[in-house]
Design a protein around this motif. Structure first.
Motif, mmCIF file in Angstrom:
data_model
loop_
_atom_site.group_PDB
_atom_site.id
_atom_site.type_symbol
_atom_site.label_atom_id
_atom_site.label_comp_id
_atom_site.label_asym_id
_atom_site.label_seq_id
_atom_site.Cartn_x
_atom_site.Cartn_y
_atom_site.Cartn_z
ATOM 1 N N ALA A 30 14.476 -27.465 -37.883
ATOM 2 C CA ALA A 30 15.889 -27.309 -38.227
ATOM 3 C C ALA A 30 16.710 -28.573 -37.988
ATOM 4 C CB ALA A 30 16.480 -26.142 -37.434
ATOM 5 N N ASP A 31 16.075 -29.646 -37.543
ATOM 6 C CA ASP A 31 16.812 -30.875 -37.257
ATOM 7 C C ASP A 31 17.436 -31.444 -38.530
ATOM 8 O OD1 ASP A 31 16.093 -30.711 -34.618
ATOM 9 O OD2 ASP A 31 14.412 -32.112 -34.803
ATOM 10 N N ASP A 32 18.676 -31.892 -38.409
ATOM 11 C CA ASP A 32 19.412 -32.546 -39.495
ATOM 12 C C ASP A 32 19.442 -31.726 -40.778
ATOM 13 O OD1 ASP A 32 20.147 -34.782 -38.000
ATOM 14 O OD2 ASP A 32 18.202 -35.715 -38.332
ATOM 15 N N LEU A 33 19.512 -30.420 -40.640
ATOM 16 C CA LEU A 33 19.548 -29.508 -41.780
ATOM 17 C C LEU A 33 20.956 -28.942 -41.926
ATOM 18 C CD1 LEU A 33 17.755 -27.998 -43.888
ATOM 19 C CD2 LEU A 33 17.390 -26.250 -42.142
ATOM 20 N N VAL A 34 21.470 -28.918 -43.149
ATOM 21 C CA VAL A 34 22.779 -28.331 -43.455
ATOM 22 C C VAL A 34 22.615 -27.452 -44.689
ATOM 23 C CG1 VAL A 34 25.162 -28.796 -44.159
ATOM 24 C CG2 VAL A 34 24.026 -30.342 -42.550
ATOM 25 N N LEU A 35 23.147 -26.237 -44.627
ATOM 26 C CA LEU A 35 23.133 -25.334 -45.773
ATOM 27 C C LEU A 35 24.532 -25.286 -46.370
ATOM 28 C CD1 LEU A 35 21.186 -22.296 -44.232
ATOM 29 C CD2 LEU A 35 20.250 -24.251 -45.466
ATOM 30 N N LEU A 36 24.629 -25.489 -47.691
ATOM 31 C CA LEU A 36 25.912 -25.407 -48.382
ATOM 32 C C LEU A 36 25.797 -24.396 -49.520
ATOM 33 C CD1 LEU A 36 27.026 -29.150 -48.694
ATOM 34 C CD2 LEU A 36 27.786 -27.438 -47.028
ATOM 35 N N GLY A 37 26.549 -23.314 -49.400
ATOM 36 C CA GLY A 37 26.554 -22.297 -50.435
ATOM 37 C C GLY A 37 27.551 -22.629 -51.532
ATOM 38 N N ILE A 38 27.195 -22.288 -52.755
ATOM 39 C CA ILE A 38 28.082 -22.469 -53.905
ATOM 40 C C ILE A 38 28.801 -21.136 -54.121
ATOM 41 C CG2 ILE A 38 28.192 -22.938 -56.376
ATOM 42 C CD1 ILE A 38 25.652 -24.671 -55.974
ATOM 43 N N PRO A 39 30.158 -21.139 -54.044
ATOM 44 C CA PRO A 39 30.899 -19.880 -54.171
ATOM 45 C C PRO A 39 30.590 -19.189 -55.493
ATOM 46 C CG PRO A 39 32.341 -21.630 -53.409
ATOM 47 C CD PRO A 39 31.036 -22.270 -53.805
ATOM 48 N N THR A 40 30.548 -17.877 -55.504
ATOM 49 C CA THR A 40 30.948 -17.007 -54.423
ATOM 50 C C THR A 40 29.717 -16.515 -53.654
ATOM 51 O OG1 THR A 40 32.876 -16.234 -55.659
ATOM 52 C CG2 THR A 40 32.080 -14.789 -53.930
ATOM 53 N N ARG A 41 28.748 -15.986 -54.357
ATOM 54 C CA ARG A 41 27.629 -15.352 -53.669
ATOM 55 C C ARG A 41 26.681 -16.349 -52.995
ATOM 56 N NH1 ARG A 41 29.680 -12.618 -57.452
ATOM 57 N NH2 ARG A 41 30.178 -10.427 -57.120
ATOM 58 N N GLY A 42 26.692 -17.588 -53.442
ATOM 59 C CA GLY A 42 25.874 -18.602 -52.780
ATOM 60 C C GLY A 42 26.304 -18.829 -51.346
ATOM 61 N N VAL A 43 27.593 -18.667 -51.075
ATOM 62 C CA VAL A 43 28.101 -18.822 -49.705
ATOM 63 C C VAL A 43 27.559 -17.697 -48.823
ATOM 64 C CG1 VAL A 43 30.177 -18.881 -48.257
ATOM 65 C CG2 VAL A 43 30.161 -20.048 -50.469
ATOM 66 N N THR A 44 27.587 -16.485 -49.344
ATOM 67 C CA THR A 44 27.049 -15.336 -48.601
ATOM 68 C C THR A 44 25.556 -15.534 -48.338
ATOM 69 O OG1 THR A 44 28.684 -13.877 -49.606
ATOM 70 C CG2 THR A 44 26.728 -12.834 -48.654
ATOM 71 N N LEU A 45 24.817 -15.978 -49.356
ATOM 72 C CA LEU A 45 23.379 -16.202 -49.183
ATOM 73 C C LEU A 45 23.121 -17.335 -48.183
ATOM 74 C CD1 LEU A 45 22.268 -15.807 -52.902
ATOM 75 C CD2 LEU A 45 21.890 -14.180 -51.022
ATOM 76 N N ALA A 46 23.925 -18.387 -48.209
ATOM 77 C CA ALA A 46 23.772 -19.484 -47.248
ATOM 78 C C ALA A 46 24.017 -18.983 -45.822
ATOM 79 C CB ALA A 46 24.715 -20.634 -47.587
ATOM 80 N N ASP A 47 25.031 -18.133 -45.643
ATOM 81 C CA ASP A 47 25.291 -17.551 -44.321
ATOM 82 C C ASP A 47 24.090 -16.747 -43.834
ATOM 83 O OD1 ASP A 47 27.865 -18.617 -44.072
ATOM 84 O OD2 ASP A 47 28.836 -16.827 -44.907
ATOM 85 N N ARG A 48 23.519 -15.955 -44.724
ATOM 86 C CA ARG A 48 22.353 -15.149 -44.337
ATOM 87 C C ARG A 48 21.160 -16.041 -44.003
ATOM 88 N NH1 ARG A 48 21.753 -10.063 -48.426
ATOM 89 N NH2 ARG A 48 23.875 -9.252 -48.289
ATOM 90 N N LEU A 49 20.921 -17.059 -44.845
ATOM 91 C CA LEU A 49 19.816 -17.981 -44.568
ATOM 92 C C LEU A 49 20.039 -18.707 -43.243
ATOM 93 C CD1 LEU A 49 19.111 -19.478 -48.102
ATOM 94 C CD2 LEU A 49 17.527 -18.114 -46.703
ATOM 95 N N GLY A 50 21.280 -19.092 -42.969
ATOM 96 C CA GLY A 50 21.589 -19.748 -41.700
ATOM 97 C C GLY A 50 21.255 -18.865 -40.514
#
Length: 176
Positions: A30-50
């Motif tokens: 997980a080092d130096d990893l950033v998740l960026l979701g594309i609104p709208t549902r991509g943000v929800t999926l990024a939160d879940r993946l996080g």
């Protein structure tokens, strides 16, 4: 033709768990990893993946949102699109592995816009793409690194992702 369900709640959950493991394996942790979701549902999926990555790797991963509205090449044809807030996690994206997260990959135009948008906020070391549903019909040379499910579709069909947080129901449907 009515819409038929192609992914149920358990299918979506399994796909996201697999994607989380694949992201960690590809990044070697997980080092130096950033998740960026594309609104709208991509943000929800990024939160879940996080959350999944945090549970697997036992450490938090920065999650944010990247609005692509003003970077789209079809803005003139769809001027009613309203921007969503971009939320880049503290620490930014410079030198990081950024995983863009979206619900459906179709033509590739949203992802092209996301690549432009990300350059406006920093310079990542690597950009990867995680998609819940790849339905084909690419118009640009865009290919996801992590895919929940490939769902072949006709160009005339519509793939709808509904998530509990935004829609009150959890499913992926396809139909005319």
């Amino acid at each position: 033709m009515s819409a038929r369900t192609v992914l149920h709640e358990a299918d979506i959950s399994r796909a996201l768990t697999r994607i989380a493991h694949e992201i960690l394996e590809s990044n070697r942790g997980a080092d130096d990893l950033v998740l960026l979701g594309i609104p709208t549902r991509g943000v929800t999926l990024a939160d879940r993946l996080g959350a999944l990555i945090r549970d697997i790797a036992r450490r938090p991963v920065p999650v944010g949102a990247l609005d692509v509205t003003l970077f789209r090449d079809d803005l003139a044809q769809h001027p009613t699109r309203s921007p969503h807030p971009t939320d880049i996690p503290s620490g930014g994206v410079d030198g990081k592995t950024v995983v863009l997260v979206d619900d459906v990959l179709f033509s590739g135009r949203s992802i092209r816009a996301a690549l432009d948008a990300i350059q406006s906020v920093g310079r990542p070391a690597v950009v990867r793409l995680a998609i819940l549903v790849d339905r084909g019909h690419r118009e640009l040379p865009i290919r996801p690194d992590f895919v929940g499910k490939n769902i072949p579709s006709a160009r005339s069909e519509r793939v709808n992702v509904r998530l509990r947080e935004t829609d009150g129901i959890e499913e992926v449907t396809i139909g005319e």
